[in-house]
Design a protein around this motif. Structure first.
Motif, PDB file in Angstrom:
ATOM      1  N   PHE A  62       0.838  -1.195   0.000  1.00 20.32           N
ATOM      2  CA  PHE A  62       0.000   0.000   0.000  1.00 20.32           C
ATOM      3  C   PHE A  62       0.877   1.250   0.000  1.00 20.32           C
ATOM      4  O   PHE A  62       1.955   1.265   0.592  1.00 20.32           O
ATOM      5  CB  PHE A  62      -0.903   0.047   1.239  1.00 20.32           C
ATOM      6  CG  PHE A  62      -1.955  -1.012   1.263  1.00 20.32           C
ATOM      7  CD1 PHE A  62      -2.766  -1.219   0.165  1.00 20.32           C
ATOM      8  CD2 PHE A  62      -2.152  -1.801   2.379  1.00 20.32           C
ATOM      9  CE1 PHE A  62      -3.749  -2.195   0.182  1.00 20.32           C
ATOM     10  CE2 PHE A  62      -3.122  -2.776   2.416  1.00 20.32           C
ATOM     11  CZ  PHE A  62      -3.923  -2.976   1.305  1.00 20.32           C
ATOM     12  N   PHE A 100      -6.589   0.627  -5.970  1.00 20.53           N
ATOM     13  CA  PHE A 100      -5.626  -0.438  -5.664  1.00 20.53           C
ATOM     14  C   PHE A 100      -6.295  -1.799  -5.814  1.00 20.53           C
ATOM     15  O   PHE A 100      -5.720  -2.730  -6.395  1.00 20.53           O
ATOM     16  CB  PHE A 100      -5.097  -0.258  -4.243  1.00 20.53           C
ATOM     17  CG  PHE A 100      -4.004  -1.214  -3.859  1.00 20.53           C
ATOM     18  CD1 PHE A 100      -2.679  -0.910  -4.090  1.00 20.53           C
ATOM     19  CD2 PHE A 100      -4.308  -2.434  -3.262  1.00 20.53           C
ATOM     20  CE1 PHE A 100      -1.668  -1.789  -3.730  1.00 20.53           C
ATOM     21  CE2 PHE A 100      -3.317  -3.320  -2.910  1.00 20.53           C
ATOM     22  CZ  PHE A 100      -1.988  -2.996  -3.146  1.00 20.53           C
ATOM     23  N   SER A 159      -8.013   5.825  -3.390  1.00 20.06           N
ATOM     24  CA  SER A 159      -6.751   5.103  -3.573  1.00 20.06           C
ATOM     25  C   SER A 159      -6.909   3.617  -3.281  1.00 20.06           C
ATOM     26  O   SER A 159      -6.363   2.772  -3.990  1.00 20.06           O
ATOM     27  CB  SER A 159      -5.662   5.710  -2.676  1.00 20.06           C
ATOM     28  OG  SER A 159      -6.046   5.612  -1.309  1.00 20.06           O
ATOM     29  N   SER A 160      -7.687   3.283  -2.248  1.00 19.90           N
ATOM     30  CA  SER A 160      -7.900   1.870  -1.917  1.00 19.90           C
ATOM     31  C   SER A 160      -8.762   1.189  -2.968  1.00 19.90           C
ATOM     32  O   SER A 160      -8.532   0.024  -3.318  1.00 19.90           O
ATOM     33  CB  SER A 160      -8.567   1.751  -0.540  1.00 19.90           C
ATOM     34  OG  SER A 160      -7.726   2.258   0.474  1.00 19.90           O
TER      35      SER A 160
END
Length: 760
Positions: A434, A508, A504-505
């Motif tokens: 991450f 991802f 962002s997560s």
């Protein structure tokens, strides 16, 4: 009045550390320092830090010995009252001790530098061994020296590594600047401007240290080819050697991106080194002050003088200067001289705990609980379990809503994993890769899961009709479309490009999901095969998505009727969608086998191949029945289960090691209670055999078939959640054993001067 002292340690382990203590409660402050010291360690380097707790244990033994000595000393002084009187005037006057001799006698320790096998180490000689309890104090200093030499040796090794890496990055930067000049066609302009300068200006430029980068560097380097994307692989096969344009803007962007990532990771190493040096020096200072207080000696000054003169302290300035040069280089070449922007990229972002997260989480937990209670009361109040439309509801609507149950359960298990990973200091953000400061905590995951649960439960409550409208002879179209609308809402939020709801997560997750779908075209990272493993436990959820397409595409949702199970196309895809996650993992194993030449990846691929056969035969039995399918599915399912169970326990978890000091477990365990590991082993074995319900066709009169399928699928999700914790624990311990705390960043250029010289 209290005397307070405060030490501010900037930016240790991604957050500032503030240590405050009060002289009135010194014991509690030391306990606080021990906890802060442990919390600020780089998790993968924890064994290389000074073992503060073990030294404190020795000091406690010394303290108890001193207390016993004082008690015994009181009895001895009482006995002197019965000794003979020696008179008031001494027969012989003692000569005063000379100052030099007094200085020697006032010393308690001597610290010497010793060279052993070409490496420098330190040994402390305790000068008061003859005193009572002196042997225990001597043992303390021996252990103290061992800890300091361990810390110093590790620090020297890491400093040498970063210096070597700094030299490599310097060469990479020279090649990058030359590459930029070549791409921008600026060499002629630079030469003309240099030739047109007056002699005095040229001399001034030379003296100021500014130098032009010669393009000859490009003749000694080659651009590394990366085969991490489908495009790079296809381009490697299509393009003929010599026909590709090396000096292109596209390649320049790739090179800059790689070097930017390398500098960020290198700067993180330097920050960890500064933190490591500071924390250990502080720990040695603390433990020596504690020793002085317990023994009433003044040995800390001598020992800390050695610490201050050691490589651990002296080289800190070298690391600081290197950090400054990295900052200047990064800001100039990768942030367009914007210092604020450059430092924001270099320094990890501190993750803030927001109260609104906790408030929102509590709100949605309460809403979900209230909705569940309302659902139970409505079902009993209306007698819905006895309605004629119950069977039709269970066959059509229940599979639609069970999808959300699977997703929410998996997210709850993941949130619990994060909670326990943090508790036992498993560095999951580093393992998953991450971006620092963007990883979700367990509160954020719980918030998303309970928000989805509340929406799904609201949809269920709005769609609990078991009887058609007597006038239209149909169910309400709006309420019947609620499950589809909720699925579309989740998909829209997931792919939303705006910076809301943890973008962002989400991205991802989507990137890893795309890598899983496109396997083996992408280079396999841990987060990719970890996600693929999660998908293997969500086979029933994937089948629910297939049912959505069939039900709303070809079924009559207003009548709650469908012909999915009688469709040959649907049944064919019923096989395919169940196999896709395992097939993805199989292809990932093949890719890693080809790249890493590791035979274990081949054996792992065989495990997934066996599972594919087992899933296929079980699906065939559930659709077509028949005794032969029952026998075949039972045999292959047993083989796949035994194979998978062994792999879970031995390879993924690293357990069942007979020669381990923790028998049948492993040498290093994060959870103190060994019974937890044995319980996890038993649960894994039992939940692995949940497929027996399908093969043996076990049915319960009080449970509908769809309910039983949902329960079995939920058990697999729970098993995967348990597997997740121990899988990452084993990965973390492997990183700890190798002191691997940073990502391996590939560099864009390779210098080939040595190869050319060798060829000549």
């Amino acid at each position: 009045m209290f005397a307070y002292n405060t030490i501010y340690i900037p930016f240790i382990n991604s957050r500032p550390l503030i240590i405050c203590w009060c002289s009135r409660n010194i014991q509690n402050s030391r306990m606080k320092f021990g906890k802060e010291y442990a919390s600020q360690m780089v998790p993968e380097w924890q064994e290389a830090y000074m073992n503060y707790d073990s030294l404190k244990t020795i000091l406690k033994d010394i303290q108890r010995m001193k207390q016993r000595s004082r008690q015994n000393g009181g009895l001895k002084r009482a006995m002197t009252l019965y000794r003979a009187f020696s008179g008031l005037v001494q027969g012989q006057k003692k000569t005063p001790i000379s100052p030099s001799k007094k200085d020697i006698e006032s010393q308690y320790i001597l610290v010497n530098s010793v060279s052993k096998n070409g490496s420098e180490s330190y040994e402390t000689t305790f000068l008061k061994v003859a005193e009572e309890g002196g042997e225990c104090e001597q043992e303390y200093f021996r252990r103290l020296d061992d800890e300091f030499n361990k810390v110093d040796k590790f620090y020297r090794t890491k400093v040498k590594e970063v210096i070597a890496e700094a030299e490599s990055l310097s060469q990479q930067m020279d090649a990058l600047i030359a590459f930029r000049i070549k791409v921008e066609k600026l060499q002629g302009v630079l030469q003309d401007s240099t030739q047109s300068e007056p002699v005095e200006q040229k001399q001034e430029t030379t003296s100021s240290g500014i130098k032009s980068v010669p393009l000859e560097i490009l003749g000694h380097v080659k651009l590394n080819k990366t085969f991490e994307t489908p495009g790079s692989i296809i381009q490697n096969f299509v393009n003929v050697a010599g026909q590709t344009e090396t000096f292109s803007r596209e390649n320049l962007k790739k090179v800059e991106k790689q070097l930017k990532t390398a500098f960020v990771e290198f700067y993180l190493k330097l920050r960890h080194l500064k933190s490591y040096s500071f924390l250990n020096i502080l720990a040695f200072s603390k433990i020596m002050k504690k020793y002085d207080k317990i023994t009433s000696r003044r040995a800390s000054t001598s020992y800390m003088r050695m610490v201050d003169n050691s490589y651990l302290s002296i080289s800190d300035e070298q690391v600081t200067k290197l950090m400054e040069r990295v900052e200047d280089t990064f800001i100039k070449h990768f942030s367009n001289s914007n210092r604020r922007k450059g430092m924001n990229n270099l320094r990890p972002k501190t993750k803030k705990e927001r109260h609104r997260i906790s408030f929102s989480l509590g709100l949605f937990v309460g809403c979900s609980a209230a909705l569940i209670l309302a659902l139970i009361l409505i079902i009993h109040a209306r007698g819905l379990l006895d309605k004629r439309g119950k069977t039709q509801y269970m066959e059509n609507m229940f599979p639609l809503y069970s999808l959300f149950a699977f997703v929410v359960l998996h997210m709850l298990m993941y949130a619990s994993n994060i909670c326990f990973w943090r508790q036992y200091r498993v560095n999951y953000p580093f393992i998953f890769g991450f971006k620092q400061g963007t990883e979700l905590g367990y509160r954020e995951v719980l918030l998303v899961s309970f928000c989805l649960a509340a929406l799904a439960l609201t949809s269920v409550l709005s769609n609990l009709d078991m009887e058609m409208n007597p006038k239209t002879k149909e169910y309400e179209a709006l309420t019947e479309l609620l499950p589809l609308g909720l699925v579309l809402l989740v998909i829209i939020v997931l792919i939303c490009p705006f910076n809301i709801i943890y973008r962002s997560s989400r991205f991802f997750f989507l990137a890893s999901l795309f890598h899983c779908i496109c396997a083996p075209l992408y280079k396999v990272a841990l987060q990719d095969f970890f996600l693929a493993d999660q998908l293997t436990s969500q086979v029933q959820a994937i089948r629910s998505l297939e049912f959505y397409i069939c039900y709303y595409g070809w079924g009559d949702y207003k009548q709650r009727q469908n012909t999915c199970k009688s469709s040959g196309v649907y049944n064919t895809f019923y096989f395919i969608v169940a196999v896709i996650p395992y097939w993805s993992r199989f292809l990932q194993c093949l890719r890693r086998l080809c790249e890493e030449k590791d035979p274990m990846q081949g054996y792992n691929g065989l495990k997934y191949l066996a599972t594919i056969i087992a899933i296929t035969t079980r699906t065939a039995y559930s659709l077509y029945m028949g005794f032969s399918w029952k026998i075949i599915s039972g045999i292959f399912s047993a083989i796949a289960t035994i194979y998978g169970t062994y792999w879970d326990l031995v390879v993924d978890w690293g357990l069942l090691q007979r020669q381990s000091k923790n028998r049948w477990l492993r040498d290093k365990l994060l959870i103190p209670s060994k019974s937890v590991y044995f319980a996890a082993i038993v649960l894994n074995v039992l939940l692995r055999f949940a497929w027996l319900q399908t093969v043996l066709n076990i049915q319960f009169s009080f449970l509908h078939r769809q309910t039983l399928i949902t329960i079995v699928a939920s058990l697999e999700i729970i098993r995967r959640g348990i597997w997740n914790f121990f899988r990452l624990e084993n990965e973390h311990l492997n990183n700890v054993g190798k002191y691997r705390a940073f990502k391996s960043v590939p560099l864009p250029f390779t210098y080939c001067e040595e190869d050319e010289d060798h060829n000549e």
